[in-house]
Design an enzyme around this catalytic site. Sequence first.
Site, mmCIF file in Angstrom:
data_model
loop_
_atom_site.group_PDB
_atom_site.id
_atom_site.type_symbol
_atom_site.label_atom_id
_atom_site.label_comp_id
_atom_site.label_asym_id
_atom_site.label_seq_id
_atom_site.Cartn_x
_atom_site.Cartn_y
_atom_site.Cartn_z
ATOM 1 N N LYS A 128 51.536 -131.155 69.699
ATOM 2 C CA LYS A 128 51.279 -131.560 68.311
ATOM 3 C C LYS A 128 50.130 -132.578 68.245
ATOM 4 O O LYS A 128 49.231 -132.471 67.416
ATOM 5 C CB LYS A 128 52.565 -132.138 67.713
ATOM 6 C CG LYS A 128 52.414 -132.714 66.332
ATOM 7 C CD LYS A 128 52.090 -131.677 65.284
ATOM 8 C CE LYS A 128 51.715 -132.351 63.984
ATOM 9 N NZ LYS A 128 51.309 -131.413 62.954
ATOM 10 N N PHE B 171 37.480 -126.600 59.721
ATOM 11 C CA PHE B 171 37.355 -128.019 60.081
ATOM 12 C C PHE B 171 35.940 -128.391 60.503
ATOM 13 O O PHE B 171 35.741 -129.250 61.343
ATOM 14 C CB PHE B 171 38.383 -128.403 61.169
ATOM 15 C CG PHE B 171 39.772 -128.476 60.600
ATOM 16 C CD1 PHE B 171 40.293 -129.684 60.177
ATOM 17 C CD2 PHE B 171 40.524 -127.335 60.420
ATOM 18 C CE1 PHE B 171 41.550 -129.754 59.593
ATOM 19 C CE2 PHE B 171 41.776 -127.378 59.835
ATOM 20 C CZ PHE B 171 42.290 -128.590 59.423
ATOM 21 N N CYS C 23 48.665 -137.738 58.711
ATOM 22 C CA CYS C 23 48.790 -137.228 60.078
ATOM 23 C C CYS C 23 47.606 -137.544 60.986
ATOM 24 O O CYS C 23 47.785 -138.201 62.007
ATOM 25 C CB CYS C 23 49.041 -135.728 60.051
ATOM 26 S SG CYS C 23 50.644 -135.352 59.336
ATOM 27 N N LYS D 217 46.989 -141.330 62.029
ATOM 28 C CA LYS D 217 48.067 -141.927 62.834
ATOM 29 C C LYS D 217 48.255 -141.179 64.150
ATOM 30 O O LYS D 217 48.556 -141.785 65.171
ATOM 31 C CB LYS D 217 49.352 -142.019 62.009
ATOM 32 C CG LYS D 217 50.339 -140.898 62.189
ATOM 33 C CD LYS D 217 51.621 -141.181 61.441
ATOM 34 C CE LYS D 217 52.419 -139.908 61.225
ATOM 35 N NZ LYS D 217 52.796 -139.169 62.402
HETATM 36 P P1 NAD Z 1 57.591 -138.696 54.468
HETATM 37 O O1 NAD Z 1 57.370 -140.146 54.515
HETATM 38 O O2 NAD Z 1 57.006 -137.879 53.364
HETATM 39 O O3 NAD Z 1 59.183 -138.386 54.436
HETATM 40 C C1 NAD Z 1 60.119 -139.004 55.234
HETATM 41 C C2 NAD Z 1 61.447 -139.068 54.477
HETATM 42 O O4 NAD Z 1 62.440 -139.614 55.365
HETATM 43 C C3 NAD Z 1 61.424 -139.969 53.253
HETATM 44 O O5 NAD Z 1 61.919 -139.252 52.146
HETATM 45 C C4 NAD Z 1 62.341 -141.133 53.628
HETATM 46 O O6 NAD Z 1 63.052 -141.662 52.518
HETATM 47 C C5 NAD Z 1 63.281 -140.467 54.610
HETATM 48 N N1 NAD Z 1 63.976 -141.386 55.529
HETATM 49 C C6 NAD Z 1 63.509 -142.463 56.173
HETATM 50 N N2 NAD Z 1 64.465 -143.000 56.954
HETATM 51 C C7 NAD Z 1 65.569 -142.241 56.794
HETATM 52 C C8 NAD Z 1 66.883 -142.275 57.326
HETATM 53 N N3 NAD Z 1 67.238 -143.225 58.185
HETATM 54 N N4 NAD Z 1 67.766 -141.335 56.948
HETATM 55 C C9 NAD Z 1 67.406 -140.368 56.063
HETATM 56 N N5 NAD Z 1 66.172 -140.281 55.522
HETATM 57 C C10 NAD Z 1 65.273 -141.204 55.881
HETATM 58 O O7 NAD Z 1 57.125 -138.139 55.882
HETATM 59 P P2 NAD Z 1 56.513 -136.688 56.202
HETATM 60 O O8 NAD Z 1 55.102 -136.617 55.769
HETATM 61 O O9 NAD Z 1 57.483 -135.655 55.739
HETATM 62 O O10 NAD Z 1 56.503 -136.745 57.797
HETATM 63 C C11 NAD Z 1 57.675 -136.700 58.578
HETATM 64 C C12 NAD Z 1 57.270 -136.469 60.029
HETATM 65 O O11 NAD Z 1 56.642 -135.185 60.154
HETATM 66 C C13 NAD Z 1 56.263 -137.480 60.571
HETATM 67 O O12 NAD Z 1 56.512 -137.708 61.919
HETATM 68 C C14 NAD Z 1 54.933 -136.748 60.415
HETATM 69 O O13 NAD Z 1 53.981 -137.191 61.344
HETATM 70 C C15 NAD Z 1 55.333 -135.325 60.715
HETATM 71 N N6 NAD Z 1 54.464 -134.305 60.105
HETATM 72 C C16 NAD Z 1 53.975 -134.490 58.855
HETATM 73 C C17 NAD Z 1 53.185 -133.498 58.274
HETATM 74 C C18 NAD Z 1 52.624 -133.672 56.906
HETATM 75 O O14 NAD Z 1 51.742 -132.886 56.536
HETATM 76 N N7 NAD Z 1 53.068 -134.634 56.134
HETATM 77 C C19 NAD Z 1 52.916 -132.315 58.983
HETATM 78 C C20 NAD Z 1 53.462 -132.154 60.253
HETATM 79 C C21 NAD Z 1 54.235 -133.160 60.806
#
Ligand code: NAD
Length: 439
Positions: free
Chosen positions: A205, A250, A261, A264
């Site tokens: 990833k 890209f 993403c 970070k």
């Molecule tokens: P986000 O911040 O949009 O969502 C995270 C959610 O988790 C929030 O709703 C928050 O309230 C909840 N949360 C936090 N602590 C919690 C707990 N203890 N119990 C239950 N819920 C809890 O994050 P995201 O963008 O969805 O990213 C999540 C992960 O996926 C990250 O590691 C990110 O790097 C990865 N990721 C993100 C993307 C993207 O496009 N956003 C793509 C691939 C991977």
Amino acid sequence: MKISVIGTGYVGLVVGTCFAETGNDVLCVDIDAAKVKMLRKGRTPIYELGLEELLKKNIAEKRLSFTTDLEGAIRKSEVIFLALPTPPREDGSADLSHVLDVAGVISGSLNGYKVVVNKSTVPVGTADKVREVIARKAKHEFDVVSNPEFLKEGAAVNDFMRPDRIVVGSVSPRAIAIMQDLYAPFVRTGNPVIVMDERSSELTKYAANSFLATKISFMNEIANLCELVGADVDLVRKGVGTDPRIGQQFLFAGAGYGGSCFPKDVSALARTADEFKYEFKILSAVEWVNKHQRMVFAKKILTHFLNNLKGKRIAVWGLSFKPNTDDMREAPSVAVIRELVRHGAVIHAHDPVAIEESKKYLGSTVKYFKNNYDALKGADCLVVMTEWNEFRRPDFSKMKSLMRGRAIFDGRNIYNPQILGDMGFSYFGIGRRSRDGRS
Ligand code: NAD
């Protein structure tokens, strides 16, 4: 299959909804009670194409529900997906506290064999850490699987429903079989489920995102060089992108990458390299170029106005870090706008969906407009920060009549410099020759 998805953000909500769509019984958990309340009503807290329809449909068909009760959800599920935030710590490394806290709750709530699947982007070795935490109080067998998510915001539902590939990091035949069964409906056209060890999966990833970020920073450097040597980066892009070894994607020069993403993940991978005493030189250059690129763009605007923006009204089209999302995390618009405001500019901004999110980052330093033409009234220049489709073919004559000045700063190279120059605009893109509308 009975599934729970912990964390209903950009990833978790899409994952949960799409697994429900393929017939699973999905329980989504979030710590944020207001979000859960909204989701129960079938309303999405984020903007994502096609998601709300799918959400409503699966709630109505009783395959998808929402709760704040983590323990209860764990007990009811065979597979538990973690889609929790892994934000950067001050030193750039990934903060695993959300993931490990939830692992702690899972540890005390196991009531039978479960597969704990990590969808969050996490550094190499996290699966071991999660396993260690769960094992502390576990009275039943469990497996931990790394299953990084590759969906793109703005096209997340489509990406999840039709993935290029699924990566499954596990050495447990039992867990691998469950994962293959769960993903079978998504790979009917033959796209691969690639099974590998956890560490390789975790690194995959970061390698993918860092490579894409590298492509962008590389093209931004080419763009800066284009300006010096009198070349056009858009033509260079076409020339190199048609080579299948390079590919078309890209390669667009602009004001830098953003989002939750790339920034970070590039810095977290650099910290992993540091931890293993490996000097990953390309990554530091990629990060530096990206930060610098925002200021390269801001400087074009400043230079045009002789470094004095006092009394200047600047219209900004597009605030989100890319089109089709309201995500403002690390959006280049924020850095550029702050720089312009610092030099005295008054900003009139429009974004099709990200205005509410933007307020969290830019507050009252910006005046927001629901309509892009309204933001242009009396503006000394237009700055395009996000390439939303609706900005691609605007009514230039109307723009001219609304604006006080004639300059357009195209941070995404979406306009034809020749056409704008002929219409009397002064055009400034990235990596292309500027046009002076007066000549
Ligand atoms: P986000 O911040 O949009 O969502 C995270 C959610 O988790 C929030 O709703 C928050 O309230 C909840 N949360 C936090 N602590 C919690 C707990 N203890 N119990 C239950 N819920 C809890 O994050 P995201 O963008 O969805 O990213 C999540 C992960 O996926 C990250 O590691 C990110 O790097 C990865 N990721 C993100 C993307 C993207 O496009 N956003 C793509 C691939 C991977």
